[in-house]
Design an enzyme around this catalytic site. Structure first.
Site, PDB file in Angstrom:
ATOM      1  N   LEU A   1       8.539  -2.274   1.440  1.00 29.63           N
ATOM      2  CA  LEU A   1       7.859  -2.303   0.105  1.00 29.63           C
ATOM      3  C   LEU A   1       8.055  -3.581  -0.309  1.00 29.63           C
ATOM      4  O   LEU A   1       8.739  -4.002  -1.061  1.00 29.63           O
ATOM      5  CB  LEU A   1       8.390  -1.194  -0.882  1.00 29.63           C
ATOM      6  CG  LEU A   1       8.731   0.168  -0.386  1.00 29.63           C
ATOM      7  CD1 LEU A   1       9.377   1.113  -1.438  1.00 29.63           C
ATOM      8  CD2 LEU A   1       7.389   0.797   0.235  1.00 29.63           C
TER       9      LEU A   1
ATOM     10  N   ASP B   1       2.780  -9.425  14.799  1.00 30.88           N
ATOM     11  CA  ASP B   1       3.015  -8.833  13.684  1.00 30.88           C
ATOM     12  C   ASP B   1       2.675  -7.048  14.133  1.00 30.88           C
ATOM     13  O   ASP B   1       2.862  -6.005  13.338  1.00 30.88           O
ATOM     14  CB  ASP B   1       2.494  -8.856  12.500  1.00 30.88           C
ATOM     15  CG  ASP B   1       3.588  -8.766  11.320  1.00 30.88           C
ATOM     16  OD1 ASP B   1       4.864  -8.832  11.377  1.00 30.88           O
ATOM     17  OD2 ASP B   1       3.378  -8.625  10.045  1.00 30.88           O
TER      18      ASP B   1
ATOM     19  N   ASN C   1      15.028  -4.437  -3.989  1.00 37.65           N
ATOM     20  CA  ASN C   1      15.562  -4.826  -5.453  1.00 37.65           C
ATOM     21  C   ASN C   1      15.252  -3.815  -6.416  1.00 37.65           C
ATOM     22  O   ASN C   1      15.743  -4.064  -7.773  1.00 37.65           O
ATOM     23  CB  ASN C   1      14.767  -6.109  -5.776  1.00 37.65           C
ATOM     24  CG  ASN C   1      15.092  -7.241  -4.885  1.00 37.65           C
ATOM     25  OD1 ASN C   1      16.605  -7.754  -4.932  1.00 37.65           O
ATOM     26  ND2 ASN C   1      14.216  -8.072  -4.164  1.00 37.65           N
TER      27      ASN C   1
ATOM     28  N   ILE D   1      10.030  -4.990  -3.064  1.00 34.41           N
ATOM     29  CA  ILE D   1      10.464  -4.036  -4.084  1.00 34.41           C
ATOM     30  C   ILE D   1      11.493  -3.176  -3.450  1.00 34.41           C
ATOM     31  O   ILE D   1      12.302  -2.505  -4.325  1.00 34.41           O
ATOM     32  CB  ILE D   1       9.038  -3.232  -4.218  1.00 34.41           C
ATOM     33  CG1 ILE D   1       8.035  -4.045  -4.942  1.00 34.41           C
ATOM     34  CG2 ILE D   1       9.306  -2.061  -5.052  1.00 34.41           C
ATOM     35  CD1 ILE D   1       6.667  -3.691  -4.689  1.00 34.41           C
ATOM     36  N   GLY D   2      11.618  -2.850  -2.204  1.00 34.82           N
ATOM     37  CA  GLY D   2      12.546  -1.677  -1.554  1.00 34.82           C
ATOM     38  C   GLY D   2      13.748  -2.392  -1.840  1.00 34.82           C
ATOM     39  O   GLY D   2      14.799  -1.623  -1.879  1.00 34.82           O
TER      40      GLY D   2
ATOM     41  N   ASP E   1       2.990  -8.470  -9.660  1.00 36.33           N
ATOM     42  CA  ASP E   1       4.250  -8.568  -9.641  1.00 36.33           C
ATOM     43  C   ASP E   1       5.116  -7.579  -9.947  1.00 36.33           C
ATOM     44  O   ASP E   1       5.007  -7.239 -11.408  1.00 36.33           O
ATOM     45  CB  ASP E   1       4.837  -9.927 -10.170  1.00 36.33           C
ATOM     46  CG  ASP E   1       6.087 -10.431  -9.893  1.00 36.33           C
ATOM     47  OD1 ASP E   1       7.105  -9.581 -10.052  1.00 36.33           O
ATOM     48  OD2 ASP E   1       6.341 -11.696  -9.405  1.00 36.33           O
ATOM     49  N   PHE E   2       5.935  -6.939  -9.486  1.00 38.71           N
ATOM     50  CA  PHE E   2       6.611  -5.604  -9.451  1.00 38.71           C
ATOM     51  C   PHE E   2       7.660  -5.821 -10.792  1.00 38.71           C
ATOM     52  O   PHE E   2       8.017  -4.893 -11.592  1.00 38.71           O
ATOM     53  CB  PHE E   2       7.410  -4.768  -8.350  1.00 38.71           C
ATOM     54  CG  PHE E   2       7.218  -3.489  -8.375  1.00 38.71           C
ATOM     55  CD1 PHE E   2       6.091  -2.934  -7.660  1.00 38.71           C
ATOM     56  CD2 PHE E   2       8.184  -2.755  -8.983  1.00 38.71           C
ATOM     57  CE1 PHE E   2       6.111  -1.535  -7.697  1.00 38.71           C
ATOM     58  CE2 PHE E   2       7.879  -1.213  -9.135  1.00 38.71           C
ATOM     59  CZ  PHE E   2       6.851  -0.798  -8.434  1.00 38.71           C
TER      60      PHE E   2
ATOM     61  N   ASN F   1       4.970  -6.921  -1.787  1.00 41.48           N
ATOM     62  CA  ASN F   1       3.758  -7.123  -2.132  1.00 41.48           C
ATOM     63  C   ASN F   1       2.578  -6.466  -1.356  1.00 41.48           C
ATOM     64  O   ASN F   1       1.668  -5.668  -1.997  1.00 41.48           O
ATOM     65  CB  ASN F   1       3.346  -8.788  -2.307  1.00 41.48           C
ATOM     66  CG  ASN F   1       2.111  -8.894  -3.292  1.00 41.48           C
ATOM     67  OD1 ASN F   1       1.799  -8.053  -4.040  1.00 41.48           O
ATOM     68  ND2 ASN F   1       1.322  -9.807  -2.974  1.00 41.48           N
TER      69      ASN F   1
HETATM   70  P1  AMP Z   1       7.765  -9.346  -0.677  1.00 37.65           P
HETATM   71  O1  AMP Z   1       6.143  -9.244  -0.251  1.00 37.65           O
HETATM   72  O2  AMP Z   1       8.572  -8.541   0.058  1.00 37.65           O
HETATM   73  O3  AMP Z   1       8.089 -10.831  -0.772  1.00 37.65           O
HETATM   74  O4  AMP Z   1       7.754  -8.621  -2.109  1.00 37.65           O
HETATM   75  C1  AMP Z   1       7.266  -9.155  -3.173  1.00 37.65           C
HETATM   76  C2  AMP Z   1       7.268  -8.014  -4.439  1.00 37.65           C
HETATM   77  O5  AMP Z   1       8.751  -7.701  -4.581  1.00 37.65           O
HETATM   78  C3  AMP Z   1       6.732  -8.375  -5.736  1.00 37.65           C
HETATM   79  O6  AMP Z   1       5.892  -7.382  -6.049  1.00 37.65           O
HETATM   80  C4  AMP Z   1       8.055  -8.776  -6.333  1.00 37.65           C
HETATM   81  O7  AMP Z   1       7.565  -8.791  -7.711  1.00 37.65           O
HETATM   82  C5  AMP Z   1       8.963  -7.902  -5.901  1.00 37.65           C
HETATM   83  N1  AMP Z   1      10.381  -8.337  -6.098  1.00 37.65           N
HETATM   84  C6  AMP Z   1      10.885  -9.271  -5.747  1.00 37.65           C
HETATM   85  N2  AMP Z   1      12.198  -9.730  -6.427  1.00 37.65           N
HETATM   86  C7  AMP Z   1      12.371  -8.654  -7.114  1.00 37.65           C
HETATM   87  C8  AMP Z   1      13.367  -8.119  -7.931  1.00 37.65           C
HETATM   88  N3  AMP Z   1      14.557  -8.834  -8.146  1.00 37.65           N
HETATM   89  N4  AMP Z   1      13.133  -7.159  -8.779  1.00 37.65           N
HETATM   90  C9  AMP Z   1      12.031  -6.395  -8.917  1.00 37.65           C
HETATM   91  N5  AMP Z   1      11.185  -6.787  -7.940  1.00 37.65           N
HETATM   92  C10 AMP Z   1      11.213  -7.900  -7.218  1.00 37.65           C
END
Ligand code: AMP
Length: 297
Positions: free
Chosen positions: A115, A54, A235, A232-233, A183-184, A117
């Site tokens: 963007l 990574d 969604n 987040i990016g 959690d976003f 977690n």
């Molecule tokens: P990742 O690390 O890429 O899996 O992203 C996780 C983050 O994305 C968490 O904070 C989730 O709350 C956010 N997330 C995932 N799906 C959604 C969604 N549909 N709407 C808003 N935030 C989302």
């Protein structure tokens, strides 16, 4: 991978020894991954395995981007420098962005905002990463689900004294921050309900992303396209809107309707925008599979 791996490699004993030498740099990841590799070797003898790092994509960063303002001997003795993470995603998304927009990857200035977690940004100039926001560890850079991102390092001493914490206690604080929610989706809901702490968290998050994008525009003397990716990016349209609102000076205008889309390759800037902004869903599994096929297929 530290400085030892700038690309993916077929795993053999020599490679595994080098991965083990990097344990100190990734104490949570490398030892656990090595156990997984050994178990697979036992269960599937003779099946080739590939290591995809990574950090590898970021190994093209110039010295001015990876050295810290610390005594040079710490770099020489301990390899303290910026490595960056999410490289598999930054590599995949930057390539896909160029392909999607019909840009020449090797002659383009791209910014990828991963963007999730964990969150990081990278500047990709002519197909090579020239800077990224995570550092020696994933703690640096953006404000994240549970990590502080950039802070004044002296805050650590201040809080340690106030709260009577040792260095492990302080590292715990910086890596496991909790507030409204990590959690976003919860944060977004609380933001729209008018929760002041959720509003502050979203404003701080978006502002930090905007500052890094601004910095990388400076690093590359401009930018052709920006991609938003990860949970987040991909969604969260209101956060993308908040971030892009800082870039009127770059001639970026957002297509509000296109921005309501989630999870697909999509241009979200208007046709007359000076910089093209896209959502590009990341796919680290596919990127790893491709690297593997390229080496053993
Ligand atoms: P990742 O690390 O890429 O899996 O992203 C996780 C983050 O994305 C968490 O904070 C989730 O709350 C956010 N997330 C995932 N799906 C959604 C969604 N549909 N709407 C808003 N935030 C989302």
């Amino acid at each position: 991978g530290g400085e030892k791996f700038a690309q993916s490699v077929v795993l053999n004993e020599e490679v595994l020894a080098k991965v083990e030498e990097c344990n100190e740099l990734a104490p949570l990841h490398n030892p656990a991954n090595l156990i997984g590799i050994r178990v697979c070797q036992e269960l599937m003898p003779g099946v080739p395995m590939v290591g995809v790092f990574d950090t590898a994509f970021h190994q093209t960063m110039p010295q001015k981007a990876y050295l810290y303002g610390l005594p040079y001997e710490y770099y020489e003795k301990y390899k303290v420098r910026r490595y960056g993470f999410h490289g598999t995603s930054h590599s995949f998304v930057s390539k896909r962005l160029a392909e999607f927009l019909n840009l020449d990857y090797n002659n383009s200035r791209l910014i990828v905002a991963h963007l999730g977690n964990g969150a990081s940004i990278s500047a990709v100039l002519d197909g090579k990463c020239v800077d990224t926001s995570m550092g020696l560890t994933p703690l640096e850079g953006l404000v994240m689900g549970t990590r502080s991102g950039d802070i004044d390092p002296a805050i650590m001493e201040f809080i340690a004294k106030k709260e009577n914490l040792d260095i492990d206690g302080i590292m715990d604080v910086l890596n496991k921050i909790s507030g409204v929610s990590s959690d976003f989706r919860d944060l977004e809901a609380a933001y729209h309900e008018g929760n002041p702490r959720a509003i502050a968290a979203c404003e701080v998050f978006a502002y930090r992303v905007a500052k890094y994008i601004g910095a990388y525009v400076a690093a590359m003397n401009g930018v052709d396209a920006i991609a938003f990716t990860a949970g987040i990016g991909e969604n969260t349209s209101f956060i993308r809107e908040k971030i892009l609102a800082y870039f009127g000076y770059l001639g970026i205008t957002m297509d509000k309707e296109a921005n309501m889309v989630r999870g697909e390759d999509k241009i979200i800037s208007t046709p007359d925008s000076k910089v093209t902004v896209c959502i590009i869903p990341t796919n680290e599994e596919l990127a790893i599979a491709r690297e593997t096929v390229a080496l053993v297929g």
